[in-house]
Design a protein around this motif. Sequence first.
Motif, PDB file in Angstrom:
ATOM      1  N   LEU A 147       8.290   3.931   7.278  1.00 23.54           N
ATOM      2  CA  LEU A 147       6.992   3.571   6.722  1.00 23.54           C
ATOM      3  C   LEU A 147       6.305   4.825   6.195  1.00 23.54           C
ATOM      4  N   HIS A 148       5.886   4.786   4.933  1.00 24.77           N
ATOM      5  CA  HIS A 148       5.218   5.915   4.312  1.00 24.77           C
ATOM      6  C   HIS A 148       3.710   5.693   4.269  1.00 24.77           C
ATOM      7  N   SER A 149       2.969   6.743   4.015  1.00 25.18           N
ATOM      8  CA  SER A 149       1.512   6.669   4.040  1.00 25.18           C
ATOM      9  C   SER A 149       0.995   5.635   3.043  1.00 25.18           C
ATOM     10  N   PHE A 150      -0.145   5.047   3.369  1.00 20.16           N
ATOM     11  CA  PHE A 150      -0.747   3.988   2.558  1.00 20.16           C
ATOM     12  C   PHE A 150      -1.784   4.561   1.600  1.00 20.16           C
ATOM     13  N   LYS A 151      -1.859   3.962   0.430  1.00 20.59           N
ATOM     14  CA  LYS A 151      -2.930   4.262  -0.517  1.00 20.59           C
ATOM     15  C   LYS A 151      -4.196   3.503  -0.113  1.00 20.59           C
ATOM     16  N   ASN A 152      -5.334   3.973  -0.587  1.00 26.08           N
ATOM     17  CA  ASN A 152      -6.626   3.400  -0.204  1.00 26.08           C
ATOM     18  C   ASN A 152      -7.012   2.132  -0.966  1.00 26.08           C
ATOM     19  N   GLY A 153      -6.433   1.940  -2.160  1.00 28.49           N
ATOM     20  CA  GLY A 153      -6.892   0.907  -3.071  1.00 28.49           C
ATOM     21  C   GLY A 153      -7.095  -0.470  -2.469  1.00 28.49           C
ATOM     22  N   PRO A 154      -6.088  -1.031  -1.802  1.00 24.97           N
ATOM     23  CA  PRO A 154      -6.245  -2.403  -1.298  1.00 24.97           C
ATOM     24  C   PRO A 154      -7.345  -2.545  -0.258  1.00 24.97           C
ATOM     25  N   PHE A 155      -7.591  -1.499   0.489  1.00 19.59           N
ATOM     26  CA  PHE A 155      -8.590  -1.563   1.558  1.00 19.59           C
ATOM     27  C   PHE A 155     -10.001  -1.458   0.983  1.00 19.59           C
ATOM     28  N   ARG A 156     -10.160  -0.649  -0.031  1.00 22.64           N
ATOM     29  CA  ARG A 156     -11.441  -0.595  -0.730  1.00 22.64           C
ATOM     30  C   ARG A 156     -11.726  -1.932  -1.423  1.00 22.64           C
ATOM     31  N   LEU A 157     -10.675  -2.521  -1.998  1.00 25.71           N
ATOM     32  CA  LEU A 157     -10.826  -3.806  -2.670  1.00 25.71           C
ATOM     33  C   LEU A 157     -11.283  -4.882  -1.692  1.00 25.71           C
ATOM     34  N   ALA A 158     -10.639  -4.945  -0.535  1.00 23.30           N
ATOM     35  CA  ALA A 158     -10.992  -5.964   0.462  1.00 23.30           C
ATOM     36  C   ALA A 158     -12.439  -5.796   0.925  1.00 23.30           C
ATOM     37  N   ILE A 159     -12.858  -4.547   1.135  1.00 28.13           N
ATOM     38  CA  ILE A 159     -14.224  -4.295   1.592  1.00 28.13           C
ATOM     39  C   ILE A 159     -15.224  -4.656   0.501  1.00 28.13           C
ATOM     40  N   GLU A 160     -14.924  -4.259  -0.725  1.00 25.11           N
ATOM     41  CA  GLU A 160     -15.832  -4.562  -1.839  1.00 25.11           C
ATOM     42  C   GLU A 160     -15.992  -6.068  -2.037  1.00 25.11           C
ATOM     43  N   MET A 161     -14.894  -6.807  -1.873  1.00 29.63           N
ATOM     44  CA  MET A 161     -14.923  -8.250  -2.105  1.00 29.63           C
ATOM     45  C   MET A 161     -15.253  -9.046  -0.842  1.00 29.63           C
ATOM     46  N   LYS A 162     -15.366  -8.339   0.294  1.00 30.58           N
ATOM     47  CA  LYS A 162     -15.706  -8.976   1.571  1.00 30.58           C
ATOM     48  C   LYS A 162     -14.714 -10.068   1.961  1.00 30.58           C
ATOM     49  N   VAL A 163     -13.425  -9.790   1.747  1.00 23.84           N
ATOM     50  CA  VAL A 163     -12.377 -10.737   2.154  1.00 23.84           C
ATOM     51  C   VAL A 163     -11.501 -10.067   3.214  1.00 23.84           C
ATOM     52  N   PRO A 164     -10.863 -10.849   4.067  1.00 21.49           N
ATOM     53  CA  PRO A 164     -10.036 -10.259   5.122  1.00 21.49           C
ATOM     54  C   PRO A 164      -8.774  -9.586   4.563  1.00 21.49           C
ATOM     55  N   ILE A 165      -8.339  -8.567   5.279  1.00 15.95           N
ATOM     56  CA  ILE A 165      -7.019  -7.969   5.064  1.00 15.95           C
ATOM     57  C   ILE A 165      -6.015  -8.755   5.897  1.00 15.95           C
ATOM     58  N   PRO A 175       0.791  -1.236   0.000  1.00 14.79           N
ATOM     59  CA  PRO A 175       0.000   0.000   0.000  1.00 14.79           C
ATOM     60  C   PRO A 175       0.820   1.281   0.000  1.00 14.79           C
ATOM     61  N   GLU A 176       2.150   1.192   0.205  1.00 17.53           N
ATOM     62  CA  GLU A 176       2.975   2.388   0.021  1.00 17.53           C
ATOM     63  C   GLU A 176       3.144   2.702  -1.467  1.00 17.53           C
ATOM     64  N   ALA A 177       2.816   1.732  -2.318  1.00 17.84           N
ATOM     65  CA  ALA A 177       2.820   1.853  -3.781  1.00 17.84           C
ATOM     66  C   ALA A 177       4.211   1.768  -4.398  1.00 17.84           C
ATOM     67  N   THR A 178       5.252   1.959  -3.611  1.00 20.35           N
ATOM     68  CA  THR A 178       6.615   1.857  -4.133  1.00 20.35           C
ATOM     69  C   THR A 178       7.564   1.656  -2.965  1.00 20.35           C
ATOM     70  N   ILE A 179       8.815   1.353  -3.253  1.00 17.92           N
ATOM     71  CA  ILE A 179       9.817   1.272  -2.191  1.00 17.92           C
ATOM     72  C   ILE A 179      10.297   2.692  -1.887  1.00 17.92           C
ATOM     73  N   PRO A 180      10.041   3.199  -0.673  1.00 19.30           N
ATOM     74  CA  PRO A 180      10.490   4.551  -0.330  1.00 19.30           C
ATOM     75  C   PRO A 180      12.013   4.667  -0.391  1.00 19.30           C
ATOM     76  N   LYS A 181      12.479   5.875  -0.626  1.00 18.43           N
ATOM     77  CA  LYS A 181      13.907   6.097  -0.835  1.00 18.43           C
ATOM     78  C   LYS A 181      14.669   6.444   0.445  1.00 18.43           C
ATOM     79  N   ASP A 182      14.032   6.312   1.619  1.00 16.65           N
ATOM     80  CA  ASP A 182      14.753   6.590   2.869  1.00 16.65           C
ATOM     81  C   ASP A 182      15.679   5.420   3.208  1.00 16.65           C
ATOM     82  N   TYR A 183      16.814   5.756   3.777  1.00 15.22           N
ATOM     83  CA  TYR A 183      17.694   4.712   4.304  1.00 15.22           C
ATOM     84  C   TYR A 183      18.305   5.211   5.616  1.00 15.22           C
ATOM     85  N   PRO A 184      18.045   4.511   6.738  1.00 14.02           N
ATOM     86  CA  PRO A 184      17.185   3.338   6.879  1.00 14.02           C
ATOM     87  C   PRO A 184      15.731   3.661   6.525  1.00 14.02           C
TER      88      PRO A 184
END
Length: 200
Positions: free
Chosen positions: A120-138, A108-117
């Motif tokens: 965790l970067h903010s999450f996109k909504n897509g996977p969570f909407r998908l899980a709710i729409e399909m009624k499957v667990p995250i 859900p970060e959509a890419t590998i962030p460029k920080d080293y070390p």
Amino acid sequence: MRRLIIFLSSSISGIFYSATFEEPLDWKKTYVICGNHTSNLDVSAINTILKNNICFMGKEELLNNYVLGYFFKTIDVTVNRESKMSSFRAFKTAAERIKNGVSVVIFPEATIPKDYPPELHSFKNGPFRLAIEMKVPILPISSLDTWKVLWDTGKEYGSRPGICNIFVHKPIETAHLTLDDADALRDEVFEIIKNKLQTA
């Protein structure tokens, strides 16, 4: 085939994967799997530790990857994140995979962030909407230290032999949720993974 390739290539490189499960998983269930993303080894780790059928959603550029390209042309789902139409098609394909009993892995970060070390970067909504729409667990997954073995693609810091430790959290049911709950679900999963990374 992918699991065999990963096992052979990782073993030859001295890279192994160790998983801790918060609770036993029902491998017959279908999940939307969400994890933090700091290394190309995250794909290998998830492939190795999960026993059910899975496919990945990843950026379109992976079609040109020498190893991963074959799988993204066949079983995985590619998306051009600059195109809303491409994103719509990708999530529609992911929904079809879920209907057919295939779990979908989305970072859900959509890419590998460029920080080293890495942070965790903010999450996109897509996977969570998908899980709710399909009624499957995250299924949240915390990749604790793959970046120490190989950060991003390994071009900048190289790689080394080692054990990659993965923590698989207990699934979060979504059958009782509506799309209005997607933001709250996203934030819940973010905090679960963030807290695990901070205490690892």
